[in-house]
Scaffold this motif. Structure first.
Motif, PDB file in Angstrom:
ATOM      1  N   GLY A  89       3.338  15.341 -10.581  1.00 27.51           N
ATOM      2  CA  GLY A  89       4.043  15.550 -11.840  1.00 27.51           C
ATOM      3  C   GLY A  89       5.183  14.595 -12.132  1.00 27.51           C
ATOM      4  O   GLY A  89       5.888  14.753 -13.120  1.00 27.51           O
ATOM      5  N   MET A  90       5.377  13.598 -11.294  1.00 27.34           N
ATOM      6  CA  MET A  90       6.419  12.608 -11.513  1.00 27.34           C
ATOM      7  C   MET A  90       6.083  11.812 -12.779  1.00 27.34           C
ATOM      8  O   MET A  90       4.913  11.504 -13.025  1.00 27.34           O
ATOM      9  CB  MET A  90       6.489  11.680 -10.295  1.00 27.34           C
ATOM     10  N   LEU A  91       7.075  11.505 -13.595  1.00 30.62           N
ATOM     11  CA  LEU A  91       6.891  10.713 -14.805  1.00 30.62           C
ATOM     12  C   LEU A  91       7.109   9.236 -14.490  1.00 30.62           C
ATOM     13  O   LEU A  91       7.993   8.884 -13.727  1.00 30.62           O
ATOM     14  CB  LEU A  91       7.874  11.148 -15.881  1.00 30.62           C
ATOM     15  N   ILE A  92       6.308   8.395 -15.117  1.00 29.88           N
ATOM     16  CA  ILE A  92       6.465   6.953 -14.944  1.00 29.88           C
ATOM     17  C   ILE A  92       6.451   6.343 -16.339  1.00 29.88           C
ATOM     18  O   ILE A  92       5.422   5.880 -16.825  1.00 29.88           O
ATOM     19  CB  ILE A  92       5.374   6.372 -14.029  1.00 29.88           C
ATOM     20  N   PRO A  93       7.613   6.354 -17.007  1.00 33.91           N
ATOM     21  CA  PRO A  93       7.670   6.006 -18.423  1.00 33.91           C
ATOM     22  C   PRO A  93       7.541   4.532 -18.775  1.00 33.91           C
ATOM     23  O   PRO A  93       7.169   4.202 -19.891  1.00 33.91           O
ATOM     24  CB  PRO A  93       9.041   6.525 -18.847  1.00 33.91           C
ATOM     25  N   ASP A  94       7.828   3.629 -17.860  1.00 32.32           N
ATOM     26  CA  ASP A  94       7.912   2.215 -18.230  1.00 32.32           C
ATOM     27  C   ASP A  94       6.728   1.374 -17.776  1.00 32.32           C
ATOM     28  O   ASP A  94       6.731   0.170 -17.913  1.00 32.32           O
ATOM     29  CB  ASP A  94       9.203   1.607 -17.684  1.00 32.32           C
ATOM     30  N   VAL A  95       5.691   1.995 -17.263  1.00 27.48           N
ATOM     31  CA  VAL A  95       4.561   1.260 -16.724  1.00 27.48           C
ATOM     32  C   VAL A  95       3.508   1.005 -17.816  1.00 27.48           C
ATOM     33  O   VAL A  95       3.357   1.792 -18.744  1.00 27.48           O
ATOM     34  CB  VAL A  95       3.957   2.028 -15.521  1.00 27.48           C
ATOM     35  N   PHE A  96       2.797  -0.102 -17.707  1.00 24.93           N
ATOM     36  CA  PHE A  96       1.778  -0.463 -18.698  1.00 24.93           C
ATOM     37  C   PHE A  96       0.625   0.546 -18.713  1.00 24.93           C
ATOM     38  O   PHE A  96       0.125   0.931 -19.764  1.00 24.93           O
ATOM     39  CB  PHE A  96       1.254  -1.870 -18.409  1.00 24.93           C
ATOM     40  N   ASP A  97       0.186   0.988 -17.530  1.00 27.50           N
ATOM     41  CA  ASP A  97      -0.908   1.962 -17.416  1.00 27.50           C
ATOM     42  C   ASP A  97      -0.358   3.236 -16.776  1.00 27.50           C
ATOM     43  O   ASP A  97      -0.230   3.316 -15.562  1.00 27.50           O
ATOM     44  CB  ASP A  97      -2.044   1.386 -16.567  1.00 27.50           C
ATOM     45  N   PRO A  98      -0.034   4.254 -17.577  1.00 31.37           N
ATOM     46  CA  PRO A  98       0.565   5.479 -17.040  1.00 31.37           C
ATOM     47  C   PRO A  98      -0.334   6.247 -16.066  1.00 31.37           C
ATOM     48  O   PRO A  98       0.147   7.084 -15.326  1.00 31.37           O
ATOM     49  CB  PRO A  98       0.859   6.329 -18.271  1.00 31.37           C
ATOM     50  N   SER A  99      -1.621   5.941 -16.024  1.00 34.62           N
ATOM     51  CA  SER A  99      -2.517   6.606 -15.068  1.00 34.62           C
ATOM     52  C   SER A  99      -2.416   5.965 -13.678  1.00 34.62           C
ATOM     53  O   SER A  99      -2.910   6.517 -12.701  1.00 34.62           O
ATOM     54  CB  SER A  99      -3.960   6.537 -15.554  1.00 34.62           C
ATOM     55  N   LEU A 100      -1.791   4.797 -13.605  1.00 37.28           N
ATOM     56  CA  LEU A 100      -1.657   4.004 -12.371  1.00 37.28           C
ATOM     57  C   LEU A 100      -3.001   3.615 -11.768  1.00 37.28           C
ATOM     58  O   LEU A 100      -3.105   3.339 -10.591  1.00 37.28           O
ATOM     59  CB  LEU A 100      -0.798   4.722 -11.335  1.00 37.28           C
ATOM     60  N   LYS A 101      -4.033   3.572 -12.590  1.00 34.18           N
ATOM     61  CA  LYS A 101      -5.321   3.077 -12.108  1.00 34.18           C
ATOM     62  C   LYS A 101      -5.302   1.562 -12.017  1.00 34.18           C
ATOM     63  O   LYS A 101      -6.044   0.967 -11.251  1.00 34.18           O
ATOM     64  CB  LYS A 101      -6.451   3.547 -13.020  1.00 34.18           C
ATOM     65  N   THR A 102      -4.426   0.951 -12.841  1.00 35.72           N
ATOM     66  CA  THR A 102      -4.274  -0.498 -12.803  1.00 35.72           C
ATOM     67  C   THR A 102      -2.801  -0.868 -12.727  1.00 35.72           C
ATOM     68  O   THR A 102      -1.943  -0.094 -13.132  1.00 35.72           O
ATOM     69  CB  THR A 102      -4.888  -1.170 -14.048  1.00 35.72           C
ATOM     70  N   PHE A 103      -2.555  -2.042 -12.195  1.00 32.63           N
ATOM     71  CA  PHE A 103      -1.200  -2.592 -12.102  1.00 32.63           C
ATOM     72  C   PHE A 103      -1.224  -3.987 -12.706  1.00 32.63           C
ATOM     73  O   PHE A 103      -2.221  -4.712 -12.569  1.00 32.63           O
ATOM     74  CB  PHE A 103      -0.748  -2.699 -10.632  1.00 32.63           C
ATOM     75  N   ARG A 104      -0.135  -4.365 -13.330  1.00 31.84           N
ATOM     76  CA  ARG A 104      -0.024  -5.738 -13.844  1.00 31.84           C
ATOM     77  C   ARG A 104       0.523  -6.619 -12.732  1.00 31.84           C
ATOM     78  O   ARG A 104       1.568  -6.325 -12.162  1.00 31.84           O
ATOM     79  CB  ARG A 104       0.906  -5.765 -15.058  1.00 31.84           C
ATOM     80  N   VAL A 105      -0.190  -7.690 -12.452  1.00 34.21           N
ATOM     81  CA  VAL A 105       0.214  -8.629 -11.395  1.00 34.21           C
ATOM     82  C   VAL A 105       0.154 -10.044 -11.948  1.00 34.21           C
ATOM     83  O   VAL A 105      -0.461 -10.304 -12.971  1.00 34.21           O
ATOM     84  CB  VAL A 105      -0.690  -8.503 -10.149  1.00 34.21           C
ATOM     85  N   LEU A 106       0.806 -10.953 -11.240  1.00 37.39           N
ATOM     86  CA  LEU A 106       0.752 -12.362 -11.633  1.00 37.39           C
ATOM     87  C   LEU A 106      -0.622 -12.925 -11.314  1.00 37.39           C
ATOM     88  O   LEU A 106      -1.248 -12.555 -10.322  1.00 37.39           O
ATOM     89  CB  LEU A 106       1.814 -13.162 -10.889  1.00 37.39           C
ATOM     90  N   ALA A 107      -1.065 -13.823 -12.142  1.00 33.98           N
ATOM     91  CA  ALA A 107      -2.392 -14.444 -11.938  1.00 33.98           C
ATOM     92  C   ALA A 107      -2.346 -15.419 -10.799  1.00 33.98           C
ATOM     93  O   ALA A 107      -1.369 -15.975 -10.454  1.00 33.98           O
ATOM     94  CB  ALA A 107      -2.822 -15.161 -13.214  1.00 33.98           C
TER      95      ALA A 107
ATOM     96  N   GLU B  12       0.830  -1.201   0.000  1.00 31.17           N
ATOM     97  CA  GLU B  12       0.000   0.000   0.000  1.00 31.17           C
ATOM     98  C   GLU B  12       0.866   1.253   0.000  1.00 31.17           C
ATOM     99  O   GLU B  12       0.552   2.237  -0.658  1.00 31.17           O
ATOM    100  CB  GLU B  12      -0.932  -0.001   1.202  1.00 31.17           C
ATOM    101  N   ALA B  13       1.996   1.208   0.719  1.00 32.83           N
ATOM    102  CA  ALA B  13       2.898   2.362   0.768  1.00 32.83           C
ATOM    103  C   ALA B  13       3.448   2.684  -0.622  1.00 32.83           C
ATOM    104  O   ALA B  13       3.555   3.863  -0.990  1.00 32.83           O
ATOM    105  CB  ALA B  13       4.040   2.089   1.741  1.00 32.83           C
ATOM    106  N   VAL B  14       3.788   1.668  -1.392  1.00 34.66           N
ATOM    107  CA  VAL B  14       4.312   1.892  -2.742  1.00 34.66           C
ATOM    108  C   VAL B  14       3.225   2.458  -3.655  1.00 34.66           C
ATOM    109  O   VAL B  14       3.477   3.389  -4.422  1.00 34.66           O
ATOM    110  CB  VAL B  14       4.911   0.592  -3.336  1.00 34.66           C
ATOM    111  N   VAL B  15       2.018   1.932  -3.570  1.00 33.48           N
ATOM    112  CA  VAL B  15       0.911   2.451  -4.385  1.00 33.48           C
ATOM    113  C   VAL B  15       0.659   3.917  -4.036  1.00 33.48           C
ATOM    114  O   VAL B  15       0.524   4.763  -4.921  1.00 33.48           O
ATOM    115  CB  VAL B  15      -0.364   1.604  -4.211  1.00 33.48           C
ATOM    116  N   ASP B  16       0.638   4.252  -2.734  1.00 30.92           N
ATOM    117  CA  ASP B  16       0.430   5.638  -2.316  1.00 30.92           C
ATOM    118  C   ASP B  16       1.543   6.537  -2.824  1.00 30.92           C
ATOM    119  O   ASP B  16       1.290   7.646  -3.311  1.00 30.92           O
ATOM    120  CB  ASP B  16       0.336   5.740  -0.797  1.00 30.92           C
ATOM    121  N   TYR B  17       2.796   6.084  -2.702  1.00 31.33           N
ATOM    122  CA  TYR B  17       3.952   6.851  -3.181  1.00 31.33           C
ATOM    123  C   TYR B  17       3.836   7.133  -4.675  1.00 31.33           C
ATOM    124  O   TYR B  17       4.005   8.273  -5.123  1.00 31.33           O
ATOM    125  CB  TYR B  17       5.240   6.084  -2.875  1.00 31.33           C
TER     126      TYR B  17
END
Length: 64
Positions: A46-64, A33-38
């Motif tokens: 305004g921090m850039l997150i260039p390598d993530v699948f969803d740049p809005s961070l509404k979703t995260f890719r996780v293992l099934a 939760e701390a990482v998601v909040d950060y």
């Protein structure tokens, strides 16, 4: 998977916010939760997150 539901799951992607450019999440790590909040507050500031699948961070890719 929605960000709130990703907490406690194993990441399937690298998430490296810039600055500083150091991965906050690496594949195989448990997403906390701390990482998601950060990441979401950084994105709002305004921090850039260039390598993530969803740049809005509404979703995260996780293992099934």
């Amino acid at each position: 998977m929605p960000a709130a539901e990703a907490v406690g799951r194993v990441a399937a992607e690298t998430i490296s916010p810039y600055p500083p450019g150091v991965p906050a999440v690496a594949p195989g790590e448990v997403i906390t939760e701390a990482v998601v909040d950060y990441l979401r507050t950084g994105l709002d500031a305004g921090m850039l997150i260039p390598d993530v699948f969803d740049p809005s961070l509404k979703t995260f890719r996780v293992l099934a």
